[in-house]
Design a protein around this motif. Structure first.
Motif, PDB file in Angstrom:
ATOM      1  N   ILE A 101       3.394  -3.958  -9.591  1.00  0.00           N
ATOM      2  CA  ILE A 101       3.334  -4.212  -8.157  1.00  0.00           C
ATOM      3  C   ILE A 101       3.969  -5.567  -7.864  1.00  0.00           C
ATOM      4  O   ILE A 101       3.711  -6.550  -8.567  1.00  0.00           O
ATOM      5  CB  ILE A 101       1.877  -4.175  -7.653  1.00  0.00           C
ATOM      6  N   PHE A 102       4.812  -5.617  -6.834  1.00  0.00           N
ATOM      7  CA  PHE A 102       5.474  -6.862  -6.449  1.00  0.00           C
ATOM      8  C   PHE A 102       4.485  -7.776  -5.732  1.00  0.00           C
ATOM      9  O   PHE A 102       3.562  -7.315  -5.044  1.00  0.00           O
ATOM     10  CB  PHE A 102       6.662  -6.593  -5.524  1.00  0.00           C
ATOM     11  N   THR A 103       4.727  -9.056  -5.876  1.00  0.00           N
ATOM     12  CA  THR A 103       3.914 -10.020  -5.115  1.00  0.00           C
ATOM     13  C   THR A 103       4.305 -10.012  -3.643  1.00  0.00           C
ATOM     14  O   THR A 103       3.460 -10.248  -2.771  1.00  0.00           O
ATOM     15  CB  THR A 103       4.111 -11.428  -5.697  1.00  0.00           C
ATOM     16  N   GLN A 104       5.593  -9.725  -3.366  1.00  0.00           N
ATOM     17  CA  GLN A 104       6.073  -9.625  -1.991  1.00  0.00           C
ATOM     18  C   GLN A 104       6.896  -8.343  -1.861  1.00  0.00           C
ATOM     19  O   GLN A 104       7.783  -8.087  -2.686  1.00  0.00           O
ATOM     20  CB  GLN A 104       6.945 -10.829  -1.617  1.00  0.00           C
TER      21      GLN A 104
ATOM     22  N   ASP B 159      19.541   5.608  13.372  1.00  0.00           N
ATOM     23  CA  ASP B 159      20.866   5.050  13.123  1.00  0.00           C
ATOM     24  C   ASP B 159      20.876   4.069  11.961  1.00  0.00           C
ATOM     25  O   ASP B 159      21.950   3.624  11.544  1.00  0.00           O
ATOM     26  CB  ASP B 159      21.382   4.339  14.387  1.00  0.00           C
ATOM     27  N   GLU B 160      19.719   3.718  11.433  1.00  0.00           N
ATOM     28  CA  GLU B 160      19.638   2.780  10.314  1.00  0.00           C
ATOM     29  C   GLU B 160      18.686   3.311   9.241  1.00  0.00           C
ATOM     30  O   GLU B 160      17.667   2.687   8.930  1.00  0.00           O
ATOM     31  CB  GLU B 160      19.167   1.403  10.797  1.00  0.00           C
ATOM     32  N   PRO B 161      19.016   4.447   8.670  1.00  0.00           N
ATOM     33  CA  PRO B 161      18.109   4.976   7.630  1.00  0.00           C
ATOM     34  C   PRO B 161      18.083   4.122   6.374  1.00  0.00           C
ATOM     35  O   PRO B 161      17.187   4.292   5.534  1.00  0.00           O
ATOM     36  CB  PRO B 161      18.671   6.376   7.356  1.00  0.00           C
ATOM     37  N   HIS B 162      19.063   3.210   6.226  1.00  0.00           N
ATOM     38  CA  HIS B 162      19.010   2.325   5.063  1.00  0.00           C
ATOM     39  C   HIS B 162      17.796   1.398   5.144  1.00  0.00           C
ATOM     40  O   HIS B 162      17.337   0.872   4.112  1.00  0.00           O
ATOM     41  CB  HIS B 162      20.280   1.483   4.976  1.00  0.00           C
ATOM     42  N   ALA B 163      17.287   1.185   6.380  1.00  0.00           N
ATOM     43  CA  ALA B 163      16.096   0.356   6.552  1.00  0.00           C
ATOM     44  C   ALA B 163      14.869   1.207   6.226  1.00  0.00           C
ATOM     45  O   ALA B 163      14.032   1.492   7.077  1.00  0.00           O
ATOM     46  CB  ALA B 163      16.040  -0.184   7.975  1.00  0.00           C
ATOM     47  N   MET B 164      14.798   1.595   4.984  1.00  0.00           N
ATOM     48  CA  MET B 164      13.743   2.490   4.504  1.00  0.00           C
ATOM     49  C   MET B 164      12.403   1.763   4.454  1.00  0.00           C
ATOM     50  O   MET B 164      12.308   0.559   4.760  1.00  0.00           O
ATOM     51  CB  MET B 164      14.120   2.989   3.112  1.00  0.00           C
ATOM     52  N   ALA B 165      11.399   2.501   4.035  1.00  0.00           N
ATOM     53  CA  ALA B 165      10.078   1.891   3.894  1.00  0.00           C
ATOM     54  C   ALA B 165      10.137   0.785   2.850  1.00  0.00           C
ATOM     55  O   ALA B 165      10.780   0.934   1.799  1.00  0.00           O
ATOM     56  CB  ALA B 165       9.067   2.950   3.483  1.00  0.00           C
ATOM     57  N   PRO B 166       9.528  -0.355   3.105  1.00  0.00           N
ATOM     58  CA  PRO B 166       9.580  -1.473   2.151  1.00  0.00           C
ATOM     59  C   PRO B 166       9.094  -1.077   0.760  1.00  0.00           C
ATOM     60  O   PRO B 166       8.219  -0.223   0.608  1.00  0.00           O
ATOM     61  CB  PRO B 166       8.664  -2.513   2.798  1.00  0.00           C
ATOM     62  N   ILE B 167       9.710  -1.724  -0.254  1.00  0.00           N
ATOM     63  CA  ILE B 167       9.398  -1.435  -1.657  1.00  0.00           C
ATOM     64  C   ILE B 167       8.295  -2.378  -2.119  1.00  0.00           C
ATOM     65  O   ILE B 167       8.422  -3.604  -2.003  1.00  0.00           O
ATOM     66  CB  ILE B 167      10.648  -1.601  -2.545  1.00  0.00           C
ATOM     67  N   GLY B 168       7.220  -1.799  -2.668  1.00  0.00           N
ATOM     68  CA  GLY B 168       6.098  -2.619  -3.114  1.00  0.00           C
ATOM     69  C   GLY B 168       5.916  -2.680  -4.611  1.00  0.00           C
ATOM     70  O   GLY B 168       5.063  -3.423  -5.114  1.00  0.00           O
TER      71      GLY B 168
END
Length: 614
Positions: free
Chosen positions: A99-102, A373-382
């Motif tokens: 798990i990432f810290t950020q 229009d911005e699917p690259h802005a996906m759900a953040p990676i944790g």
């Protein structure tokens, strides 16, 4: 005094020696990095065991019973002592995560995920992919679970007819909030060997997705283009009406049997496709009463055969030797195609007058339509998770990188993967040829000379053709190029072709004569005897010019015509071969030019070595 060319040659050798030394130092002194500047996440697995991986957690879920270990790369290893995370239990489910810290948010920057993979036992049935876990409350410090959500799944998968490098994006509908997996429609195939390979997925801020294998682009698609993903990232504006049904009287048959057609009277559907050949006759030597197989008359029971214990002995069965001349058993004539055979009769097809076309449900507006229009802005990676089911062990993961900067991943690949794969290929090739590379400059020289000799031995036909292609033009150039049209002493000089006034007469062109002594032993300084002869000839020519008539006799002109082209070429070849010593000296000029090119190549090698250090 040392010549400049010799100095350049020494510089080439020195540069080659330095490059070899730097290469050997790089391979022998390589230390796996523990961190990577500019990367949101980096894992190189430099610890001694899985228990020492402080940031990684092996799943405690009862579904995942496979074990993990840290182990070295399989031979031929490029960097001795370098380790990776290895699947070590065949036919088991494995899961491990961190798990990432950020969380990592790719909006506006894009995302790069990259890792090195070595299939130490190839991949028969199983996966070798990783998952970028979605930053959510479902992430647990207890490790990966079966329902742990992910944002991207990327990597090889092979089993049965499946053989591809997955790229799956889990996308959430802003209209319904539902998550849907979007698969790349045309993914590349995996590289299924035991070498180390680099897998890279690049999601650009321009909504493009590129999949690279070993730094070579294999697939490039767009998140916004219909057909690049299945299903499309953005749904259709209109969809089929689920309540619309095809009417019962709808006719969708384009053609029907012609109702007016009938089978011809002479059409025999029962006629066989094959019939006996009426010209076939039974051979005179055919044995009707002989069987096709008989006991071997020459076979005898073994000496140790016991009837009471082994039963009645029977000779082995062999083909009947009496059948060899013509045949045995019931004779049947050969079969031929029946000329009267027509097969089953079918009525011809005609257009259906009641045909209405292919039925399709009517379209209605999609109530769940949205436009991202911005699917690259996906759900953040944790975090990162590796969750696999595989039938074989020996799947090694190493140098996992997650970054929003492509240059970070590319730079690391140049420093780690590129020398690793070059060393692996070199070592494998040497192992196949049974060549051992010893340390030091002389060891490198001996190694490459041995590789060259092995290449020549394995490809002698190509090498021979190349040598002949180079030597034949060189021999012709040295021996048959010759001087310009040498003429024997007994040939008369060429007369002026046309008459001209004495005041404006032009001397006829002379062709220099080459004596036998000059051809055999050429010299820059003429001898005294030659000088005397030259003076006498000059005096004679001067007198001849003064007494030359205004017009030459026709017959004399014919006698003094220039040599034919073939005659000139013959004398050129003869003169060139006679003066071989001069021509060989001229032939060395290309070799001298090659030495200059070699010195330039030495400068290029030095520059390449400097770039490699940078």
């Amino acid at each position: 005094v040392t010549s400049p060319k010799m100095l350049r040659f020494v510089a080439v050798i020195a540069a080659f020696s330095r490059v070899c030394a730097e290469e050997e130092a790089l391979l022998s002194n390589y230390t796996p990095p523990t961190s990577l500047a500019g990367a949101a996440f980096f894992a190189s697995f430099t610890e001694d065991s899985v228990a020492d991986l402080s940031s990684w957690t092996v799943s405690s879920d009862p579904e995942f019973t496979g074990e993990w270990k840290l182990a070295e790369y399989s031979d031929p290893a490029a960097f001795p002592g370098d380790k990776g995370l290895v699947v070590s239990s065949p036919a088991r489910r494995h899961a491990i995560s961190t798990i990432f810290t950020q969380p990592v948010n790719p909006k506006g920057t894009g995302l790069v995920v990259q890792y090195e993979l070595q299939l130490q036992k190839n991949l028969e049935c199983g996966g070798a992919y990783i998952k970028l876990l979605t930053a959510s409350e479902e992430l647990s410090t207890d490790g990966f679970k079966a329902d742990t959500p992910y944002t991207i799944m990327f990597g090889p998968d092979k089993c049965g007819t499946t053989n591809k490098v997955h790229f799956i994006l889990r996308h959430q509908s802003p209209k319904t909030g539902e998550w849907e997996e979007k698969h790349v429609a045309s993914p590349p195939m995996i590289v299924n060997d035991r070498q180390t390979h680099l897998y890279t997925a690049i999601v650009g801020a321009d909504n493009t997705v590129k999949i690279l294998i070993d730094n070579e682009e294999k697939t490039s698609v767009s998140l916004l283009k219909d057909g690049d993903f299945k299903p499309n990232v953005n749904p259709d504006k209109q969809i089929d009406d689920p309540d619309d049904k095809k009417p019962d009287d709808w006719v969708d048959e384009a053609q029907i049997d012609d109702p007016t057609a009938s089978k011809p009277d002479d059409w025999d559907e029962d006629a066989p496709a094959k019939i006996d050949d009426p010209k076939s006759t039974k051979p005179d030597t055919w044995e009707d009463d002989e069987p096709l197989e008989v006991p071997d008359p020459d076979a005898n029971a073994p000496d140790d055969w016991d009837v009471d214990e082994d039963g009645e002995w029977e000779a082995p069965i062999i083909p009947n030797p009496k059948c060899k001349p013509a045949g045995c058993g019931e004779w049947k004539p050969q079969q031929i195609t029946n000329p009267d055979y027509k097969g089953k009769w079918y009525a011809p097809k005609i257009d259906n007058p009641e045909y209405k076309g292919v039925w399709a449900p009517r379209k209605i507006d999609n109530v769940n339509f949205f436009q991202d229009d911005e699917p690259h802005a996906m759900a953040p990676i944790g975090g990162v998770g590796i969750e696999l089911w595989t039938m074989q062990d020996g799947i090694l993961f190493d140098n996992i990188i997650v970054s929003t900067d492509l240059a970070v991943a590319s730079s690391f690949a140049a420093d780690s993967f590129t020398p690793r794969t070059l060393k692996e290929r070199e070592t494998k090739k040497a192992a196949d040829m049974h060549i051992e590379r010893k340390p030091g400059f002389m060891g490198t020289i001996v190694y490459y000379v041995t590789v060259l000799s092995q290449f020549i031995t394995s490809n002698w036909v190509q090498v021979l053709v190349a040598l002949v292609s180079c030597l034949v033009p060189l021999i012709y150039w040295c021996c048959c190029r010759g001087k310009k049209t040498p003429i024997d002493d007994d040939e008369p000089a060429e007369a002026a072709p046309t008459a001209a006034p004495a005041s404006s007469s032009v001397d006829a062109p002379k062709i220099e004569e080459v004596s036998a002594a000059d051809a055999v032993n050429p010299s820059d300084e003429p001898s005294a005897e030659t000088s005397a002869e030259t003076s006498a000839e000059s005096a004679g020519e001067s007198a001849a010019k003064k007494s030359t008539p205004s017009q030459a006799h026709p017959k004399s002109s014919m006698m003094h015509m220039p040599l034919s082209v073939s005659s000139q070429k013959s004398r050129m070849c003869s003169g060139g071969c006679t003066s071989l010593s001069k021509e060989l000296q001229a032939g060395l000029a290309p070799l001298k030019h090659g030495a200059d090119l070699l010195s330039v190549a030495g400068k290029d090698v030095t520059q390449s070595a400097a770039q490699a250090r940078l």
